[in-house]
Design a protein around this motif. Structure first.
Motif, PDB file in Angstrom:
ATOM      1  N   ALA A 581       0.842  -1.193   0.000  1.00 52.80           N
ATOM      2  CA  ALA A 581       0.000   0.000   0.000  1.00 52.80           C
ATOM      3  C   ALA A 581       0.884   1.252   0.000  1.00 52.80           C
ATOM      4  CB  ALA A 581      -0.929  -0.006   1.216  1.00 52.80           C
ATOM      5  N   SER A 584       2.609   1.345  -3.629  1.00 51.45           N
ATOM      6  CA  SER A 584       1.766   1.493  -4.811  1.00 51.45           C
ATOM      7  C   SER A 584       1.964   2.902  -5.358  1.00 51.45           C
ATOM      8  CB  SER A 584       0.303   1.313  -4.393  1.00 51.45           C
ATOM      9  OG  SER A 584      -0.549   1.968  -5.308  1.00 51.45           O
ATOM     10  N   CYS A 585       2.014   3.011  -6.682  1.00 50.69           N
ATOM     11  CA  CYS A 585       2.227   4.359  -7.209  1.00 50.69           C
ATOM     12  C   CYS A 585       0.949   5.163  -7.132  1.00 50.69           C
ATOM     13  CB  CYS A 585       2.761   4.305  -8.640  1.00 50.69           C
ATOM     14  SG  CYS A 585       1.506   4.037  -9.895  1.00 50.69           S
ATOM     15  N   GLY A 586      -0.182   4.476  -6.985  1.00 51.29           N
ATOM     16  CA  GLY A 586      -1.450   5.188  -6.833  1.00 51.29           C
ATOM     17  C   GLY A 586      -2.153   5.495  -8.141  1.00 51.29           C
ATOM     18  N   THR A 589      -6.998   2.341  -9.929  1.00 52.86           N
ATOM     19  CA  THR A 589      -7.953   2.213  -8.842  1.00 52.86           C
ATOM     20  C   THR A 589      -7.800   0.939  -7.999  1.00 52.86           C
ATOM     21  OG1 THR A 589      -9.448   3.256 -10.400  1.00 52.86           O
ATOM     22  CG2 THR A 589     -10.366   2.619  -8.273  1.00 52.86           C
TER      23      THR A 589
ATOM     24  N   ALA B  46      -5.883   3.906 -16.120  1.00 50.61           N
ATOM     25  CA  ALA B  46      -5.784   3.972 -14.667  1.00 50.61           C
ATOM     26  C   ALA B  46      -7.066   3.592 -13.942  1.00 50.61           C
ATOM     27  CB  ALA B  46      -5.344   5.362 -14.232  1.00 50.61           C
ATOM     28  N   CYS B  47      -8.219   3.982 -14.479  1.00 49.55           N
ATOM     29  CA  CYS B  47      -9.444   3.745 -13.711  1.00 49.55           C
ATOM     30  C   CYS B  47      -9.844   2.278 -13.751  1.00 49.55           C
ATOM     31  CB  CYS B  47     -10.579   4.640 -14.191  1.00 49.55           C
ATOM     32  SG  CYS B  47     -11.262   4.191 -15.806  1.00 49.55           S
ATOM     33  N   LEU B  94     -14.213   3.567  -5.467  1.00 53.55           N
ATOM     34  CA  LEU B  94     -14.070   5.002  -5.698  1.00 53.55           C
ATOM     35  C   LEU B  94     -15.109   5.790  -4.909  1.00 53.55           C
ATOM     36  CD1 LEU B  94     -13.319   5.036  -9.520  1.00 53.55           C
ATOM     37  CD2 LEU B  94     -11.774   5.760  -7.694  1.00 53.55           C
ATOM     38  N   GLU B  97     -14.367   7.220  -1.624  1.00 59.88           N
ATOM     39  CA  GLU B  97     -13.529   8.419  -1.556  1.00 59.88           C
ATOM     40  C   GLU B  97     -14.262   9.657  -2.046  1.00 59.88           C
ATOM     41  OE1 GLU B  97     -10.385   8.470  -0.425  1.00 59.88           O
ATOM     42  OE2 GLU B  97     -10.262   6.307  -0.131  1.00 59.88           O
ATOM     43  N   PHE B 125     -10.734  11.932  -8.096  1.00 60.01           N
ATOM     44  CA  PHE B 125     -10.501  10.495  -8.149  1.00 60.01           C
ATOM     45  C   PHE B 125      -9.353  10.118  -9.079  1.00 60.01           C
ATOM     46  CE2 PHE B 125     -13.135  10.588 -11.796  1.00 60.01           C
ATOM     47  CZ  PHE B 125     -14.351  11.166 -11.468  1.00 60.01           C
ATOM     48  N   LEU B 126      -8.452  11.067  -9.246  1.00 55.77           N
ATOM     49  CA  LEU B 126      -7.147  10.789  -9.849  1.00 55.77           C
ATOM     50  C   LEU B 126      -7.222  10.246 -11.274  1.00 55.77           C
ATOM     51  CD1 LEU B 126      -5.618   9.238  -6.648  1.00 55.77           C
ATOM     52  CD2 LEU B 126      -5.070  11.489  -7.584  1.00 55.77           C
ATOM     53  N   PHE B 145       1.172  15.141 -10.600  1.00 55.37           N
ATOM     54  CA  PHE B 145       0.840  14.235  -9.505  1.00 55.37           C
ATOM     55  C   PHE B 145       1.908  14.382  -8.435  1.00 55.37           C
ATOM     56  CE2 PHE B 145      -1.289  11.695 -12.889  1.00 55.37           C
ATOM     57  CZ  PHE B 145      -2.561  11.666 -12.305  1.00 55.37           C
ATOM     58  N   ILE B 146       1.493  14.325  -7.175  1.00 57.36           N
ATOM     59  CA  ILE B 146       2.480  14.241  -6.109  1.00 57.36           C
ATOM     60  C   ILE B 146       2.094  13.090  -5.189  1.00 57.36           C
ATOM     61  CG2 ILE B 146       3.231  16.658  -6.110  1.00 57.36           C
ATOM     62  CD1 ILE B 146       1.296  17.115  -3.773  1.00 57.36           C
ATOM     63  N   GLY B 147       3.060  12.586  -4.461  1.00 59.17           N
ATOM     64  CA  GLY B 147       2.801  11.508  -3.511  1.00 59.17           C
ATOM     65  C   GLY B 147       2.562  10.198  -4.227  1.00 59.17           C
ATOM     66  N   ARG B 148       2.490   9.124  -3.452  1.00 57.45           N
ATOM     67  CA  ARG B 148       2.193   7.854  -4.091  1.00 57.45           C
ATOM     68  C   ARG B 148       1.224   7.048  -3.242  1.00 57.45           C
ATOM     69  NH1 ARG B 148       8.145   6.069  -2.989  1.00 57.45           N
ATOM     70  NH2 ARG B 148       7.921   4.975  -1.028  1.00 57.45           N
ATOM     71  N   GLY B 149       0.768   5.949  -3.815  1.00 56.20           N
ATOM     72  CA  GLY B 149      -0.186   5.101  -3.123  1.00 56.20           C
ATOM     73  C   GLY B 149      -1.415   5.912  -2.777  1.00 56.20           C
ATOM     74  N   ILE B 150      -1.889   5.704  -1.565  1.00 58.21           N
ATOM     75  CA  ILE B 150      -3.108   6.370  -1.164  1.00 58.21           C
ATOM     76  C   ILE B 150      -2.860   7.862  -0.951  1.00 58.21           C
ATOM     77  CG2 ILE B 150      -2.902   6.014   1.347  1.00 58.21           C
ATOM     78  CD1 ILE B 150      -5.951   5.266  -0.901  1.00 58.21           C
ATOM     79  N   ARG B 152      -1.493   9.762  -3.108  1.00 58.24           N
ATOM     80  CA  ARG B 152      -1.372  10.424  -4.419  1.00 58.24           C
ATOM     81  C   ARG B 152      -2.389  11.555  -4.555  1.00 58.24           C
ATOM     82  NH1 ARG B 152       0.518   8.329  -9.674  1.00 58.24           N
ATOM     83  NH2 ARG B 152      -0.900   8.781 -11.366  1.00 58.24           N
TER      84      ARG B 152
END
Ligand SMILES: Cc1cc2nc3c(=O)[nH]c(=O)nc-3n(C[C@H](O)[C@H](O)[C@H](O)COP(=O)(O)O)c2cc1C
Ligand code: SF4
Ligand code: SF4
Ligand code: SF4
Lengths: 727, 201
Positions: A581, A584-586, A589, B46-47, B94, B97, B125-126, B145-150, B152
């Motif tokens: 988690a 993950s690159c995020g 979905t 991605a989705c 989704l 969130e 929702f990215l 985009f910044i950050g990763r995983g949750i 992001r």
């Protein structure tokens, strides 16, 4: 065959030999000190300095200090080897400054090994002869196995005891190819290093009579080949940990100086490259690799020959080779160790790859956290350029190729091939959808071959010894060996290289020496956070790409984390899910949201707040991630959960329905209490309790206040009367 | 241009080589849900809502139709029980969130009661439309985009915006969640006077 290329190579090798013998003159005593990151962390630098001082003050020019890479005995570093001319090598473990002094005066100067410091305590009895019998299991040459038993029998019958000879089984790994295949068993006799090939009982008798009892080696039974493993046994010593291994990818690690091109040449390095260039047949190289059944060692296990073939047949001028040295699995360090211990092998594999697919540029993608590996690669590249092994017109062949280093961005997902390519291109390191595969459209849109460090390290030896040899070492479906990083609850942690198809039991129980403190081996996690758990009941599983996949796990890059009876499988699954988690690159979905939700559920289960439908939810989310995630990270991230659900469902259920952690690991689910009838009132628990929640007068039974107890378990560990109970 | 024959949901469909399954399906009037797709941008995948099942010689596989190129003779199913289940779960994930715009429509379609609004602000929702439009169409790379995983997120760094944003504001109507508007405004706070009136003011 272009003779000019081979000639150039020969003169290079001679030059190297000269350079080397200037440093290590024949007849010298060699002191080997590890110089990899792990060794240095364990104090190898100070040890080397101490030896240097000792050598200087002894005034002896025939004692040489030799830097080598790491052999993978992590828990026992720093390791020092002493090679006195004409004597067996001796390895010392956990050497301190004080140890240096004793080793130097007793052993180096006076030939008396320091028994207590010897690695694994494996100093051999005082046998006059030592026989290393190739176990011949991998090649299917079972005759060899029978012969070994028969030799032992005969020795016993003849009353030849341990004072005369010691016999042990080892893996030479390459003595059963070509003409010699299935013709008998092989063993090496020391001193003298005579390699015997025996086929019958009569041969054994003759060997005993003439060699062992009359000291006359039987010339007709002695063969001239040199097994690939021999160098290792000669220079490293035969330590039980290594006798069951087959050092192929790690053939030079720990025995040659990784910064010295002459030493690599001396170990047979770059001969494959010279031959490949002289033959000038890229398709031949690829055909050989395909026939060898080499599969990628970085995770996916894709056949390397096919990958190269795909890139080769793509039209277009520019193509690239990339070495994936991102190594992000927690606890994995085989790639680092290989790059620090033998960078030239990887470089040679990459140049051959470049020639085979028609590339003129290649890249090392290395984790920035590996400064020593980077330094060693830089050094290797510079040495190769200087001697015409890289750059324009390599060895006069007309083939030009060069390599550059790119530093990894530090995220686990950057090891995924498309993310890695983005990262080299200067983009954000996030995966993209495949197809197109990198071999069709990779770096800057050009056909690109990406292989793992270990994959490349295997290439030169395959071409040297032939596809058939390599194939025979492995299983039916995949050739060669795999390097594993043994970690967790196992006695001998470290790097282990074994033929593909070796059983888990052999790796964990025999080479790894089982679990410490006599605990029961419970399960093993293979493949790092993307892999799954295999219960001990399946310990006889022959480790191969497909057998692991069938068990719901993967080979991955070769992590092996051993668990014992004290490990809670839900807790383990939670640990890996947390890793995935976080890493993950995020982007997509299922991976981003799925891993978050799964982690939430696992956290509440281990906190004793699991809900009835949580197991079903985990399964649904896990399957969703597996089926629909964009890249391998998300596709594999649920493996630890799904595999533990498969084998340890009852542990999950116990947490959820009974609020009980069977391994007594999950703090929220254990309770500590003191049994009044066993407590003698020694006050040890009360003095050690960090929460100050144990009350009781001296010599009176104590009691724990459950409200304030933080469940650290200290009282449980310090009580010598078994009065503290955990349940 | 070479024309290719394939079958989508039992329909014979013609498509040009090099186009995607999603394009071919839409041309044939078959709707596949997407959240992160835009014809002007490169496929992102991605989705994962656009997953369809392809069958090649009996081997079935799920692929993202927005990126998978048409192949001769390919048999494609855009709705199966499994696919519906998958889409339902993705929408459900989704929904936890964010509940805005197209998600609400999808929630209804898949029978999910997800109107659990989280806070007042619309949540992103990215889908990455804002980021990719800025990079691919405007060649500006400001939105990122910044950050990763949750962790992001998308961001509109005001220093970058100040120096490089041409203020085309073409990204604003793209955002399906409505989150971009407020993010953009935040970055806009630091803009000099000459940047003109606040968007929407
Ligand atoms: C999340 C993720 C991380 C990966 N990390 C690595 C890595 O650190 N090293 C590596 O060689 N391969 C890694 N891989 C596999 C690569 O994508 C690729 O398959 C591999 O480098 C190909 O080389 P091989 O065929 O020699 O195994 C990773 C894959 C995924 C999905
Ligand atoms: S599976 Fe995970 S790591 Fe891979 S693209 Fe999706 S979010 Fe990123
Ligand atoms: S478990 Fe730790 S906090 Fe609890 S009583 Fe024992 S020592 Fe104290
Ligand atoms: S802000 Fe809007 S357009 Fe940008 S990624 Fe989020 S939902 Fe998509």
């Amino acid at each position: 065959m272009n003779k000019k290329i081979l000639k150039r190579f020969d003169s290079l090798r001679l030059e190297g030999e000269k350079a080397r013998s200037n440093v290590i003159r024949p007849g010298s005593t060699i002191i080997q000190v590890g110089s990899a990151t792990c060794e240095n962390a364990a104090g190898a630098r100070e040890i080397r300095e101490e030896f240097r001082k000792h050598i200087a003050s002894s005034g002896r020019a025939d004692i040489v200090l030799h830097d080598v890479g790491c052999t993978g005995r992590c828990s026992l570093e720093p390791i020092v080897g002493i090679l006195r001319p004409g004597e067996r090598p001796v390895k010392y473990q956990q050497v301190s400054r004080e140890g240096v002094h004793r080793i130097f005066t007793d052993h180096v100067l006076h030939g008396q090994p320091v028994a207590e410091l010897i690695l694994d305590g494996t100093q051999k009895s005082g046998s006059r002869y030592e026989i290393l019998f190739c176990r011949g299991e991998r090649c299917g040459n079972l005759a060899a196995r029978g012969l070994q038993a028969r030799l032992r029998e005969r020795l016993e019958q003849r009353g030849v005891g341990a004072d005369v000879v010691a016999v042990q089984g080892v893996n030479f790994a390459d003595m059963c190819v070509g003409e010699s295949k299935f013709q008998g068993g092989h063993f090496l006799v020391r001193p003298g290093n005579h390699l015997y090939r025996v086929a019958s009982d009569a041969d054994l008798e003759r060997f005993i009579d003439e060699h062992l009892l009359a000291d006359r080696p039987v010339q007709e039974l002695i063969v001239q080949e040199q097994p690939i493993g021999q160098n290792f046994f000669e220079l490293y010593g035969d330590i039980s940990f290594f006798n069951r291994q087959s050092r192929i990818a790690l053939r030079n690690s720990g025995i040659i100086d990784p910064t010295s091109l002459p030493e690599y040449l001396n170990a047979g390095g770059f001969h494959s490259l010279a031959r490949v260039l002289a033959a000038g047949d890229p398709d031949g190289v690829i055909a050989e690799l395909s026939a060898s059944k080499l599969r990628g060692r970085g995770g996916g296990g894709f056949p390397t020959g096919s990958k190269w073939q795909m890139a080769r047949k793509e039209p277009g001028g520019e193509k690239y080779i990339i070495c994936n040295a991102d190594e992000g699995d927690p606890g994995a360090f085989m790639d680092r160790s290989m790059l620090e211990g033998d960078p030239f092998s990887v470089v040679e594999g990459m140049i051959i790859g470049g020639f085979a697919i028609g590339a003129s540029r290649g890249f090392f993608y290395v984790r920035a956290e590996y400064p020593l590996a980077i330094e060693r690669i830089e050094n290797a590249l510079a040495a190769c350029r200087k001697h015409g092994l890289l750059g324009e017109d390599i060895l006069g062949s007309g083939f030009s190729f060069d390599l550059e280093i790119r530093l990894g961005a530090g995220a686990f997902v950057c090891g995924e091939e498309t993310a890695l390519i983005h990262s080299i291109e200067g983009e954000r390191g996030q995966p993209r959808i495949r197809p197109p595969y990198p071999s069709q459209s990779g770096l800057w849109g050009k056909p690109t071959v990406i292989n793992n460090v270990e994959t490349f390290a295997n290439v030169p030896v395959i071409l040297e010894h032939g596809a058939e040899w390599f194939r025979h070492i492995g299983s039916d479906k995949s050739g060669g060996t795999k390097v594993f990083a043994l970690a967790g609850k196992v006695n001998h942690t470290g790097l282990v290289e074994v033929p593909i198809g070796t059983t888990l039991r052999e790796i964990i129980m025999e080479i790894g020496g089982g679990c410490p403190k006599g605990k029961r081996f419970k399960a093993v996690q293979t493949g790092g956070p993307a892999g799954g758990c295999i219960p001990a009941t399946h310990a006889d599983l022959a480790v191969d790409y497909d057998t692991l996949t069938a068990m719901g796990t993967i080979m991955g890059s070769g992590g092996m984390i051993v668990m014992d009876e004290d490990d809670c499988m839900v807790d383990i699954a939670k640990f890996f899910m947390k890793f995935s988690a976080d890493e993950s690159c995020g982007k997509c979905t299922p991976c981003r949201e799925g891993s978050k939700r799964m982690l939430e559920i696992l956290e509440r289960i281990t906190a004793g707040e699991g809900r009835e439908d949580d197991i079903a939810k985990l399964e649904r989310l896990g399957l969703l991630m597996k089926r629909t995630s964009l890249c391998g990270l998300g596709r594999a991230a649920a493996n630890p959960v799904l595999s533990t659900l498969r084998h340890y469902r009852e542990e999950y259920a116990a947490h959820i329905t009974e609020h009980r952690c069977p391994a007594k690991r999950c703090a929220a689910l254990v309770r500590y209490s003191i049994l009044a009838d066993k407590c003698v009132g020694c006050t040890a628990c009360a003095r050690n309790c960090p929460a100050n929640c144990i009350a009781g007068a001296a010599k009176k039974p104590h009691a724990i206040d459950p409200e304030r107890c933080i469940k650290c378990g200290r009282c449980f560990r310090v009580c010598r009367f078994g009065a503290v109970e955990r349940n | 241009m070479e024309t290719i024959q394939l079958e989508i949901d039992g329909k014979k469909v013609e498509a040009e080589r090099g186009t995607t399954l999603l394009q071919a399906a839409r041309k044939a009037g078959i709707e596949i849900p997407t959240l992160c797709h835009d014809d002007r941008l490169a496929p992102f995948g991605a989705c994962r809502l656009c997953l369809v099942e392809i069958d090649r010689g009996g081997r079935k596989r799920l692929v993202a139709s927005c990126a998978y190129e048409v192949e001769d003779g390919l048999v494609v199913k855009t709705v199966t029980e499994k696919i519906v289940k998958i889409r339902r779960m993705i929408v459900e994930l989704l929904l936890a969130e964010a509940t805005t715009g197209p998600l609400e429509v999808l929630a209804e379609k898949y029978g999910l009661k997800g109107s659990r609004f989280k806070g007042d602000e619309p949540a992103c929702f990215l889908c990455g439309l804002c980021v990719r439009y800025c990079a691919e169409v405007k060649k500006k790379d400001i939105t990122c985009f910044i950050g990763r995983g949750i962790g992001r997120e998308v961001a509109f760094p005001s220093d970058l915006a100040r120096s490089a944003c041409p203020l085309c504001r073409e990204c604003l109507p793209l955002c399906p969640s409505g989150a971009w508007y407020s993010l953009y405004l935040k970055g806009y706070e630091g803009m000099p006077e000459e940047a003109g009136p606040r968007p929407g003011a």
